[in-house]
Motif scaffolding. Structure first.
Motif, PDB file in Angstrom:
ATOM      1  N   GLY A 111      16.050  10.577  10.723  1.00  0.00           N
ATOM      2  CA  GLY A 111      15.091  10.614  12.430  1.00  0.00           C
ATOM      3  C   GLY A 111      13.763  11.920  11.724  1.00  0.00           C
ATOM      4  N   ASN A 112      13.760  11.468  10.272  1.00  0.00           N
ATOM      5  CA  ASN A 112      12.316  12.460  10.042  1.00  0.00           C
ATOM      6  C   ASN A 112      11.192  12.289   9.887  1.00  0.00           C
ATOM      7  OD1 ASN A 112      13.659  14.849   8.460  1.00  0.00           O
ATOM      8  ND2 ASN A 112      14.719  13.030   7.098  1.00  0.00           N
ATOM      9  N   TYR A 113      10.904  10.901   9.982  1.00  0.00           N
ATOM     10  CA  TYR A 113       9.634  10.045  10.612  1.00  0.00           C
ATOM     11  C   TYR A 113       9.812   8.723  10.598  1.00  0.00           C
ATOM     12  CZ  TYR A 113       7.277  14.001   7.585  1.00  0.00           C
ATOM     13  OH  TYR A 113       6.837  14.929   7.513  1.00  0.00           O
ATOM     14  N   SER A 114       8.941   8.058  11.751  1.00  0.00           N
ATOM     15  CA  SER A 114       9.442   6.807  12.689  1.00  0.00           C
ATOM     16  C   SER A 114       9.123   5.868  11.653  1.00  0.00           C
ATOM     17  CB  SER A 114       8.403   6.595  14.056  1.00  0.00           C
ATOM     18  OG  SER A 114       7.018   6.795  13.357  1.00  0.00           O
ATOM     19  N   CYS A 115       8.338   5.812  10.293  1.00  0.00           N
ATOM     20  CA  CYS A 115       8.218   4.385   9.520  1.00  0.00           C
ATOM     21  C   CYS A 115       7.354   4.921   8.142  1.00  0.00           C
ATOM     22  CB  CYS A 115       6.922   3.597   9.992  1.00  0.00           C
ATOM     23  SG  CYS A 115       5.897   4.631  10.697  1.00  0.00           S
ATOM     24  N   TYR A 116       7.330   4.529   7.390  1.00  0.00           N
ATOM     25  CA  TYR A 116       6.790   4.361   5.563  1.00  0.00           C
ATOM     26  C   TYR A 116       5.553   5.261   5.859  1.00  0.00           C
ATOM     27  CZ  TYR A 116      10.712   1.842   4.509  1.00  0.00           C
ATOM     28  OH  TYR A 116      12.181   1.359   3.867  1.00  0.00           O
ATOM     29  N   SER A 117       4.275   4.371   6.340  1.00  0.00           N
ATOM     30  CA  SER A 117       3.541   5.116   6.845  1.00  0.00           C
ATOM     31  C   SER A 117       3.389   6.324   6.878  1.00  0.00           C
ATOM     32  CB  SER A 117       2.506   4.316   7.973  1.00  0.00           C
ATOM     33  OG  SER A 117       2.223   2.877   7.422  1.00  0.00           O
ATOM     34  N   ASP A 118       4.246   6.879   8.389  1.00  0.00           N
ATOM     35  CA  ASP A 118       4.103   8.466   8.356  1.00  0.00           C
ATOM     36  C   ASP A 118       4.304   9.273   8.088  1.00  0.00           C
ATOM     37  OD1 ASP A 118       2.834   7.159  11.011  1.00  0.00           O
ATOM     38  OD2 ASP A 118       4.507   7.389  12.673  1.00  0.00           O
ATOM     39  N   TYR A 119       5.708   9.277   7.102  1.00  0.00           N
ATOM     40  CA  TYR A 119       5.563   9.651   6.119  1.00  0.00           C
ATOM     41  C   TYR A 119       4.777  10.025   4.967  1.00  0.00           C
ATOM     42  CZ  TYR A 119       9.071  11.558   2.393  1.00  0.00           C
ATOM     43  OH  TYR A 119       9.488  12.605   1.119  1.00  0.00           O
ATOM     44  N   GLU A 175       0.751  -1.051  -0.182  1.00  0.00           N
ATOM     45  CA  GLU A 175       0.258  -0.419  -0.112  1.00  0.00           C
ATOM     46  C   GLU A 175       1.113   1.328   0.281  1.00  0.00           C
ATOM     47  OE1 GLU A 175      -2.765   0.183   3.470  1.00  0.00           O
ATOM     48  OE2 GLU A 175      -3.965   1.297   2.653  1.00  0.00           O
ATOM     49  N   ASP A 176       2.164   1.125   0.629  1.00  0.00           N
ATOM     50  CA  ASP A 176       2.358   2.112   1.348  1.00  0.00           C
ATOM     51  C   ASP A 176       3.279   2.200  -0.829  1.00  0.00           C
ATOM     52  OD1 ASP A 176       1.839   2.990   3.641  1.00  0.00           O
ATOM     53  OD2 ASP A 176       3.259   2.542   4.473  1.00  0.00           O
ATOM     54  N   PHE A 177       4.022   1.212  -1.060  1.00  0.00           N
ATOM     55  CA  PHE A 177       5.339   1.467  -2.363  1.00  0.00           C
ATOM     56  C   PHE A 177       4.048   2.065  -3.148  1.00  0.00           C
ATOM     57  CE2 PHE A 177       6.366  -0.918  -5.998  1.00  0.00           C
ATOM     58  CZ  PHE A 177       7.562  -0.452  -6.445  1.00  0.00           C
ATOM     59  N   ASN A 178       2.542   1.551  -3.361  1.00  0.00           N
ATOM     60  CA  ASN A 178       1.774   2.331  -4.459  1.00  0.00           C
ATOM     61  C   ASN A 178       1.872   3.516  -4.383  1.00  0.00           C
ATOM     62  OD1 ASN A 178       1.397  -0.504  -6.168  1.00  0.00           O
ATOM     63  ND2 ASN A 178      -0.137  -1.171  -4.822  1.00  0.00           N
ATOM     64  N   PHE A 179       1.616   3.495  -3.011  1.00  0.00           N
ATOM     65  CA  PHE A 179       1.284   5.803  -2.443  1.00  0.00           C
ATOM     66  C   PHE A 179       2.603   5.924  -3.373  1.00  0.00           C
ATOM     67  CE2 PHE A 179       2.350   8.943  -0.432  1.00  0.00           C
ATOM     68  CZ  PHE A 179       1.111  10.230  -0.770  1.00  0.00           C
ATOM     69  N   PHE A 180       3.552   5.712  -2.853  1.00  0.00           N
ATOM     70  CA  PHE A 180       4.811   6.238  -3.150  1.00  0.00           C
ATOM     71  C   PHE A 180       4.794   6.370  -5.030  1.00  0.00           C
ATOM     72  CE2 PHE A 180       6.591   5.413   1.486  1.00  0.00           C
ATOM     73  CZ  PHE A 180       6.099   6.393   1.732  1.00  0.00           C
TER      74      PHE A 180
END
Ligand SMILES: C[S@@+](CC[C@H](N)C(=O)[O-])C[C@H]1O[C@@H](n2cnc3c(N)ncnc32)[C@H](O)[C@@H]1O
Length: 282
Positions: free
Chosen positions: A55-63, A19-24
């Motif tokens: 340290g910008n975001y804790s995980c891909y989903s937050d980004y 899901e995250d890969f498809n979003f990016f």
């Protein structure tokens, strides 16, 4: 926005969900026209992981959630674009083009009263546009002035191009006679670095421009457009729209250079091919 300053653990960044890969993928296509197949998963992971590790975001989903909320013109979206563009370039890359360019500009009418205008529209870190400028300075009749517009969607490479400072190892890409005429080597703190002369630098205007937009910097103005090694990242429909846009930017009879491994989708017969990867506007 759930930005934080503590770097996430490596294991948190090992898995990128479908899901995250498809979003990016869909997001970079929407904002930049860059088309990424399933095969680009490793590239997406490597590029985004390096940003999240800082340290910008804790995980891909937050980004992903932050990008979903961010305005298109925001710094966050620009950073994302900068992460996913590929900027490989060199001085005198695909040298046949520069031989052709030397002959072309040598033949310009010395009595011409308007400036010769070139648009280098995916200029990356600048090596291509400085090469064009050196050729124009050497071969265009000295009675004709020139101006070059250098654009890219990636603000980080555009900054480097504008700065125009390169490591001495890049000198091997520049023929000796061009080095002697146009290159200024650094000394003291700047040892190991070089610049292209100010007389060349001042001919180039740097500006951000997205090729995946309907905007054209100037209409019927440019004698030449260099659009090299960027079409390979675009889908067929994006290339078709871009072909129409580049045609609008050129003067009738103006020249379009694309990368050696690229093709334009000229369904409207706007261009005539004069050499492999070189076209003129009809
Ligand atoms: C591989 S580099 C090619 C650089 C140079 N033209 C050359 O041939 O050496 C591709 C460049 O295209 C830029 N690019 C990608 N998508 C773009 C877009 N939608 N608008 C403008 N530039 C874009 C990238 O940022 C990158 O700097």
């Amino acid at each position: 926005m759930s930005q934080r300053n503590v770097a996430p653990s490596f294991s948190e960044l090992d898995k990128l969900s479908e899901e995250d890969f498809n979003f990016f993928r869909e997001f970079i296509f929407k904002v930049a026209g860059i088309s990424m197949s399933e095969k680009k998963r490793d590239l997406v992971v490597t590029r985004i992981k390096s940003y999240l590790r800082k340290g910008n975001y804790s995980c891909y989903s937050d980004y992903r959630k932050a990008l979903e909320k961010a305005p298109i013109e925001s710094k966050e979206v620009q950073t994302f674009i900068n992460l996913l563009t590929t900027n490989k370039t060199n001085f005198f890359r695909e040298p046949d083009h520069f031989n052709f360019l030397s002959r072309l500009v040598s033949d310009v009418n010395p009595n011409r009263t308007t400036d010769y205008r070139v648009w280098c529209c995916a200029s990356s870190t600048g090596e291509e546009v400085y090469t064009i400028a050196m050729i124009l300075k050497r071969y265009l009749p000295s009675t004709v002035d020139f101006q070059i517009l250098a654009t890219d969607i990636d603000t980080s490479v555009l900054g480097k191009a504008q700065n125009g400072v390169y490591a001495n190892e890049c000198l091997r890409e520049i023929p000796n006679d061009f080095q002697n005429q146009f290159i200024k080597k650094g000394h003291g703190e700047a040892a190991g670095w070089f610049k292209v002369n100010d007389s060349i630098h001042q001919k180039i205007h740097f500006q951000q421009h997205n090729l995946n937009s309907n905007e054209v910097p100037e209409i019927n103005l440019f004698d030449i457009v260099f659009c090299r090694n960027v079409l390979i990242y675009f889908a067929p429909d994006t290339i078709k729209n871009l072909t129409i846009k580049l045609n609008k930017a050129l003067k009738p009879g103006g020249y379009l250079f694309i990368g050696h491994s690229e093709a334009i989708r000229d369904t409207n017969k706007l261009f005539k091919q004069v050499e492999p990867s070189i076209y003129t506007k009809i």
